[in-house]
Motif scaffolding. Structure first.
Motif, short mmCIF file in Angstrom:
data_model
loop_
_atom_site.label_atom_id
_atom_site.label_comp_id
_atom_site.label_asym_id
_atom_site.label_seq_id
_atom_site.Cartn_x
_atom_site.Cartn_y
_atom_site.Cartn_z
N ARG A 192 40.66 2.41 157.06
CA ARG A 192 39.86 2.12 155.85
C ARG A 192 38.76 1.05 156.41
NH1 ARG A 192 43.80 -1.55 152.00
NH2 ARG A 192 44.10 -3.33 153.46
N THR A 216 37.51 1.74 144.97
CA THR A 216 36.96 0.64 144.48
C THR A 216 38.03 0.06 143.30
OG1 THR A 216 34.71 1.29 144.85
CG2 THR A 216 35.32 -0.71 143.27
N VAL A 228 35.98 2.20 152.10
CA VAL A 228 35.86 3.57 152.29
C VAL A 228 37.25 4.21 153.19
CG1 VAL A 228 34.65 5.55 153.46
CG2 VAL A 228 33.41 3.73 152.32
N THR A 244 36.26 8.57 151.88
CA THR A 244 36.40 8.49 150.57
C THR A 244 36.44 7.09 149.87
OG1 THR A 244 37.18 9.42 148.26
CG2 THR A 244 38.78 8.86 149.99
N GLN A 245 35.14 6.64 148.95
CA GLN A 245 35.15 5.41 148.42
C GLN A 245 36.45 5.16 147.39
OE1 GLN A 245 32.91 2.82 149.22
NE2 GLN A 245 34.35 1.52 148.19
N THR A 293 39.52 -2.63 148.62
CA THR A 293 38.34 -1.83 148.30
C THR A 293 37.78 -1.79 149.59
OG1 THR A 293 37.87 -2.85 146.25
CG2 THR A 293 36.02 -2.07 147.47
#
Length: 121
Positions: free
Chosen positions: A38, A118, A92, A115-116, A90
């Motif tokens: 990430r 949040t 990507v 893929t995000q 949080t």
């Protein structure tokens, strides 16, 4: 050619859960290690979890006990179950895999598009 396609990201409140999936496709003979990384804004990309072809796993200290990595070798797919999410999760999230292609004796490293995820407080 080999493609890694992630899915399952989104917006969730703190304490919630998400499940990420990453499917590898193309001229694949075998896949060795698969992992999730990430990258948060302004930070370097970091390892979240990794799983070997034999399903041995390793996790970043920050996610131990909350995230679970698994794989389905028949589907060339790796999953990341994320529970008890925190705002600091949080980022990507990127899928990564070492893949042997047809007509090759070497494993090559591939990345998904990201893929995000949040997490709101």
């Amino acid at each position: 050619q080999v493609q890694l396609v992630e899915s399952g990201g989104g917006f969730v409140q703190a304490g919630g859960s998400l499940r990420l999936s990453c499917a590898a496709s193309g001229s694949i003979v075998s896949i060795n290690a698969m992992g999730w990384y990430r990258q948060a804004p302004g930070k370097q990309r970091e390892l979240v979890a990794i799983i070997s072809s034999g399903s041995s796993t390793n996790y970043a200290d920050s996610v131990k006990g909350r995230f679970t990595i698994s794989r389905d070798n028949a589907k060339n797919t790796v999953y990341l179950q994320m529970n008890s999410l925190k705002p600091e999760d949080t980022a990507v999230y990127y899928c990564n895999a070492d893949v042997k292609r047809y007509y090759s004796s070497t494993y090559y490293n591939y990345w998904g598009q990201g893929t995000q995820v949040t997490v709101s407080s």
